[in-house]
Design an enzyme around this catalytic site. Sequence first.
Site, PDB file in Angstrom:
ATOM      1  N   HIS A  80      48.775  31.193  10.688  1.00 43.66           N
ATOM      2  CA  HIS A  80      49.908  30.462  11.265  1.00 43.66           C
ATOM      3  C   HIS A  80      51.078  31.389  11.547  1.00 43.66           C
ATOM      4  CE1 HIS A  80      52.414  30.075   7.517  1.00 43.66           C
ATOM      5  NE2 HIS A  80      51.253  30.018   6.901  1.00 43.66           N
ATOM      6  N   ASP A  82      54.418  30.346  11.994  1.00 45.25           N
ATOM      7  CA  ASP A  82      55.730  29.948  11.478  1.00 45.25           C
ATOM      8  C   ASP A  82      55.957  30.455  10.064  1.00 45.25           C
ATOM      9  OD1 ASP A  82      53.736  28.059  10.543  1.00 45.25           O
ATOM     10  OD2 ASP A  82      55.395  26.792   9.851  1.00 45.25           O
ATOM     11  N   ASP A 143      53.803  35.371   4.617  1.00 43.68           N
ATOM     12  CA  ASP A 143      53.192  34.047   4.770  1.00 43.68           C
ATOM     13  C   ASP A 143      53.639  33.475   6.106  1.00 43.68           C
ATOM     14  OD1 ASP A 143      52.051  31.561   4.407  1.00 43.68           O
ATOM     15  OD2 ASP A 143      53.522  30.889   2.928  1.00 43.68           O
ATOM     16  N   GLU A 177      52.601  25.246  10.314  1.00 38.18           N
ATOM     17  CA  GLU A 177      51.786  25.049   9.117  1.00 38.18           C
ATOM     18  C   GLU A 177      52.654  24.747   7.912  1.00 38.18           C
ATOM     19  OE1 GLU A 177      49.661  26.272   5.389  1.00 38.18           O
ATOM     20  OE2 GLU A 177      51.547  27.008   6.239  1.00 38.18           O
ATOM     21  N   GLU A 178      53.812  25.386   7.844  1.00 38.25           N
ATOM     22  CA  GLU A 178      54.668  25.249   6.663  1.00 38.25           C
ATOM     23  C   GLU A 178      55.226  23.835   6.499  1.00 38.25           C
ATOM     24  OE1 GLU A 178      54.785  27.242   4.393  1.00 38.25           O
ATOM     25  OE2 GLU A 178      54.449  29.280   5.138  1.00 38.25           O
ATOM     26  N   ASP A 200      45.409  33.228   4.901  1.00 31.45           N
ATOM     27  CA  ASP A 200      46.721  32.682   4.550  1.00 31.45           C
ATOM     28  C   ASP A 200      46.890  32.598   3.035  1.00 31.45           C
ATOM     29  OD1 ASP A 200      49.201  31.454   4.763  1.00 31.45           O
ATOM     30  OD2 ASP A 200      48.383  29.460   5.142  1.00 31.45           O
ATOM     31  N   HIS A 382      57.921  32.339   0.475  1.00 28.34           N
ATOM     32  CA  HIS A 382      58.953  31.319   0.657  1.00 28.34           C
ATOM     33  C   HIS A 382      60.296  31.689   0.033  1.00 28.34           C
ATOM     34  CE1 HIS A 382      55.967  27.741   1.417  1.00 28.34           C
ATOM     35  NE2 HIS A 382      55.620  28.866   2.045  1.00 28.34           N
TER      36      HIS A 382
END
Length: 408
Positions: A80, A82, A143, A177-178, A200, A382
């Site tokens: 992903h 994003d 990520d 995705e997040e 991922d 994150h």
Amino acid sequence: MENVIDRFLRYVQIDTCSDEDSNTHPSTQKQHDLAGLLAEELQVMGAEEITYDREHCYVYATVPASKGCEDKPAVGFIAHMDTSPAMSGAGVKPRIVKDYDGQDIVLNQELGIVLRTADFPEIRKYRGQDLIVTDGTTLLGADDKAGVAEIMTMAQYFLTHPDIPHGKLRIGFTPDEEIGAGPDFFDVALFGAEAAYTVDGGALGELEYENFNAAGARLHIQGCSVHPGSAKGKMKNAILIAQEFQSMLPVSENPMYTEGYEGFYHLDSIQGNVETVRADYIIRDHDRALFEEKKKYFIKTADFLNDKYGEGTVTVDMKDSYYNMRQVMEEHMDLIDKAVEAMEEQGIKPVITPIRGGTDGARLSFMGLPCPNLCTGGENCHGKFEYACVQSMEQVVKLLMGLVGKFI
């Protein structure tokens, strides 16, 4: 041929943060900045069947099968684009800590931001290796831009070495995705792979085919604001009711105290005042029955407070996000066996663990595309303490190359 680290350092400087409060898809238009670049790079490196979904921000491409392997099953690799809205991804300033000495890493001297081994002791295992870190003001974006860079590097390798036997490879990059919307408009039929892997995961060796069952719940609390000097019998403090709601959830079922297969209720954000409060929760459990029980208890707690303070005081908007892919993957364990074999051949110790979260692969598996998850070499996602190991990322590229060979 560009190496994986150079790609990664370029990609992380493109802000692709998604927005969970958006009603568009993609949730942020800036995700197209990376999608467009990837489509261009795939074109330049000679990929085929490139599709850039400019409406929904998906990128698909093909690495054609080598001569004599055209009849082999097509396998996909997905990442992903994003990054998490939990922290800014704008103006990322990555730097490489060479030959990490196992001590605390000062990310930002001026702001006093330090990646401390006391807080993240697992970082010591990277002593003697090279770590990519932030300046402490943003997340890094490993990520999942680490996964994006690794897939792109693998694709370029096979495109420039057509003599190496391999079947058809399908590449897919997704937005959002997040915020749980990555597969919303993913075209499984167009993708055309019999199976795929999301790239991922976290530390080198991680291999996952189980994930949480997940739901999001938004709590609305309606209070009554009255001057505190004359509030007796009249005021209904929405803030205190929100605190009461949280206090009624099992203390042990908080993500701060859970691990492995243990589920949780997580208060993700809260805002408001005496009159109104909005609180966003996520509810997780690997076991489907326990997951359903958690959702029922959440509603029951709101009902209790409505009985206590009056109907309409607490309302709940709840929606399931995704389910445990193990239900699908149990019929496709050959995908796990192939990944384990590829890891062991690269000298990587497989670490098969349940995902304490979700990936695009969870929903894609239920959409007819079995899709377990592979490591990337990134950790602490994150947040500002996110980092990635250079040597791990390089080894993941080799892992992907070796895994491709398992399908011929």
